[in-house]
Design a protein around this motif. Sequence first.
Motif, PDB file in Angstrom:
ATOM      1  N   TYR A 197       3.855  -2.637   5.300  1.00 49.87           N
ATOM      2  CA  TYR A 197       3.412  -1.986   4.029  1.00 49.87           C
ATOM      3  C   TYR A 197       2.552  -0.956   4.214  1.00 49.87           C
ATOM      4  O   TYR A 197       2.306  -0.180   3.445  1.00 49.87           O
ATOM      5  CB  TYR A 197       3.389  -3.426   3.392  1.00 49.87           C
ATOM      6  CG  TYR A 197       4.524  -3.828   2.921  1.00 49.87           C
ATOM      7  CD1 TYR A 197       5.954  -3.523   2.037  1.00 49.87           C
ATOM      8  CD2 TYR A 197       4.642  -5.496   3.311  1.00 49.87           C
ATOM      9  CE1 TYR A 197       6.919  -4.379   2.185  1.00 49.87           C
ATOM     10  CE2 TYR A 197       5.988  -5.628   3.372  1.00 49.87           C
ATOM     11  CZ  TYR A 197       7.318  -5.673   2.193  1.00 49.87           C
ATOM     12  OH  TYR A 197       7.761  -6.336   1.703  1.00 49.87           O
ATOM     13  N   CYS A 198       1.139  -1.191   5.409  1.00 53.36           N
ATOM     14  CA  CYS A 198       0.356   0.606   5.329  1.00 53.36           C
ATOM     15  C   CYS A 198       1.572   1.050   6.028  1.00 53.36           C
ATOM     16  O   CYS A 198       2.828   1.622   6.482  1.00 53.36           O
ATOM     17  CB  CYS A 198      -0.495  -0.440   6.386  1.00 53.36           C
ATOM     18  SG  CYS A 198      -1.689  -1.045   5.420  1.00 53.36           S
ATOM     19  N   GLU A 199       0.970   2.391   5.500  1.00 52.26           N
ATOM     20  CA  GLU A 199       1.369   3.817   6.109  1.00 52.26           C
ATOM     21  C   GLU A 199       0.988   3.326   7.225  1.00 52.26           C
ATOM     22  O   GLU A 199       0.158   3.116   7.631  1.00 52.26           O
ATOM     23  CB  GLU A 199       1.192   5.203   5.743  1.00 52.26           C
ATOM     24  CG  GLU A 199       1.383   4.875   3.900  1.00 52.26           C
ATOM     25  CD  GLU A 199       1.436   6.431   3.605  1.00 52.26           C
ATOM     26  OE1 GLU A 199       0.188   7.247   4.120  1.00 52.26           O
ATOM     27  OE2 GLU A 199       1.832   6.752   2.247  1.00 52.26           O
ATOM     28  N   TYR A 214      -2.673   1.833   9.437  1.00 52.64           N
ATOM     29  CA  TYR A 214      -1.750   0.896  10.367  1.00 52.64           C
ATOM     30  C   TYR A 214      -3.053   0.591  11.431  1.00 52.64           C
ATOM     31  O   TYR A 214      -3.995  -0.009  11.338  1.00 52.64           O
ATOM     32  CB  TYR A 214      -0.767   0.095   9.843  1.00 52.64           C
ATOM     33  CG  TYR A 214      -0.789  -0.873  10.739  1.00 52.64           C
ATOM     34  CD1 TYR A 214      -0.747  -2.127  10.843  1.00 52.64           C
ATOM     35  CD2 TYR A 214      -0.157  -0.478  12.354  1.00 52.64           C
ATOM     36  CE1 TYR A 214      -1.275  -2.940  12.089  1.00 52.64           C
ATOM     37  CE2 TYR A 214       0.226  -1.839  13.329  1.00 52.64           C
ATOM     38  CZ  TYR A 214      -0.275  -3.380  12.591  1.00 52.64           C
ATOM     39  OH  TYR A 214      -0.345  -4.163  13.778  1.00 52.64           O
ATOM     40  N   ASP A 247      -1.611  -4.117   7.029  1.00 48.64           N
ATOM     41  CA  ASP A 247      -0.438  -4.648   7.539  1.00 48.64           C
ATOM     42  C   ASP A 247       0.780  -3.926   7.650  1.00 48.64           C
ATOM     43  O   ASP A 247       0.262  -2.624   7.242  1.00 48.64           O
ATOM     44  CB  ASP A 247      -0.143  -5.010   5.513  1.00 48.64           C
ATOM     45  CG  ASP A 247       1.207  -6.180   5.096  1.00 48.64           C
ATOM     46  OD1 ASP A 247       1.703  -6.179   5.949  1.00 48.64           O
ATOM     47  OD2 ASP A 247       1.274  -5.932   4.359  1.00 48.64           O
ATOM     48  N   PRO A 273      -1.841  -1.501  -0.206  1.00 48.08           N
ATOM     49  CA  PRO A 273      -1.694  -2.420   0.385  1.00 48.08           C
ATOM     50  C   PRO A 273      -2.917  -2.949   1.236  1.00 48.08           C
ATOM     51  O   PRO A 273      -4.181  -2.690   0.986  1.00 48.08           O
ATOM     52  CB  PRO A 273      -1.107  -1.325   1.756  1.00 48.08           C
ATOM     53  CG  PRO A 273      -1.965  -0.441   0.871  1.00 48.08           C
ATOM     54  CD  PRO A 273      -1.476  -0.297  -0.047  1.00 48.08           C
ATOM     55  N   GLU A 310       1.220  -2.923  -2.320  1.00 41.68           N
ATOM     56  CA  GLU A 310       1.808  -1.385  -2.076  1.00 41.68           C
ATOM     57  C   GLU A 310       2.794  -0.655  -3.238  1.00 41.68           C
ATOM     58  O   GLU A 310       2.027   0.271  -2.553  1.00 41.68           O
ATOM     59  CB  GLU A 310       3.377  -1.908  -1.261  1.00 41.68           C
ATOM     60  CG  GLU A 310       3.369  -0.637  -0.332  1.00 41.68           C
ATOM     61  CD  GLU A 310       3.877   0.433  -0.518  1.00 41.68           C
ATOM     62  OE1 GLU A 310       4.646   1.332  -0.288  1.00 41.68           O
ATOM     63  OE2 GLU A 310       5.095   0.017  -1.716  1.00 41.68           O
ATOM     64  N   ARG A 316       3.638  -8.896  -1.376  1.00 40.25           N
ATOM     65  CA  ARG A 316       3.187  -7.247  -0.387  1.00 40.25           C
ATOM     66  C   ARG A 316       3.579  -6.106  -1.037  1.00 40.25           C
ATOM     67  O   ARG A 316       3.171  -5.275  -1.081  1.00 40.25           O
ATOM     68  CB  ARG A 316       3.673  -7.489   1.440  1.00 40.25           C
ATOM     69  CG  ARG A 316       3.070  -9.032   2.040  1.00 40.25           C
ATOM     70  CD  ARG A 316       3.627  -9.030   2.918  1.00 40.25           C
ATOM     71  NE  ARG A 316       3.180  -8.348   4.151  1.00 40.25           N
ATOM     72  CZ  ARG A 316       4.094  -8.795   4.870  1.00 40.25           C
ATOM     73  NH1 ARG A 316       4.619  -9.627   5.610  1.00 40.25           N
ATOM     74  NH2 ARG A 316       3.267  -7.924   5.798  1.00 40.25           N
ATOM     75  N   THR A 317       5.426  -6.288  -1.806  1.00 42.57           N
ATOM     76  CA  THR A 317       5.791  -4.782  -2.215  1.00 42.57           C
ATOM     77  C   THR A 317       4.667  -4.891  -3.661  1.00 42.57           C
ATOM     78  O   THR A 317       5.091  -3.047  -3.744  1.00 42.57           O
ATOM     79  CB  THR A 317       6.903  -5.230  -2.558  1.00 42.57           C
ATOM     80  OG1 THR A 317       6.904  -5.834  -3.225  1.00 42.57           O
ATOM     81  CG2 THR A 317       8.137  -5.493  -1.167  1.00 42.57           C
TER      82      THR A 317
END
Length: 255
Positions: free
Chosen positions: A223-225, A229, A220, A216, A211, A207-208
């Motif tokens: 990890y989404c802004e 999101y 999510d 991302p 991102e 995930r990172t």
Amino acid sequence: LLSPELSSEILALMRSLGRAKDVEMASSDRPPPTVIEKIAPEDHPGDAPMLRYELPEMVCVHKPAGWEVDNQDAGGGPWMSAWLMEQYTIEQVPICHYEEHQFGMVQRLDIPSSGLVLVGKTWEGFYTLKWQLQTGNITRDSLLLVHKWVDLDGRVNRQSFADRASEGEAAPAQLTVLAHLLRADEEENHFSLVVMRVRKSRRGDLRTHFEGAGHPTVADGKYCEREAYLRDREWCARKFMHCFRLEWRGTKDGI
């Protein structure tokens, strides 16, 4: 790095320990099992898990979005362990009733994700799968929708963008871009439909990595802004990630 000879010796030892544990836990004086609350109807997220492919020593299970693979940490979804206990009695499959062996579950999937999970039905099967997971001998293919158009130059596959990655470290997964997409009502928002192949990675690296690379996963929440999101959730009810294929070997297969 393990040599093939040493790796085979370790696997043979793990299988031997597993067979001994299977004999021990088949007796009537085995330790008391872990007590897990049954899944209440109001806690059910919708779709139920399914047995997809079953062998005597292991099984492949489909986990729907919203369920938690609680083989390490307990969180906010109904537990796959409780469902497994409903499928197999302690006389049939003892390992699914013991938390110290992760209820037989080998690898994790995030609660919002869906897809295939491997479960050992015997200790020999569980140890065999664990060996494969730790040595990169289980292949996991997932379908994801990620933000922005992933460049076709392979940059995202050449190095890791994960939080803990060292300079020049290999990417934790390999991506194949299937399509570059955009929404008709929001043409400024670009997306990529990708297949991700993983053989071995540290927890959290996938995930990172995406991102950090600027891609991302859609919906999510971690990890989404926040703005992206919330916009995703207007049309996508869950994290857009599904593990659709696993490749592994059983205890009777040569490795």
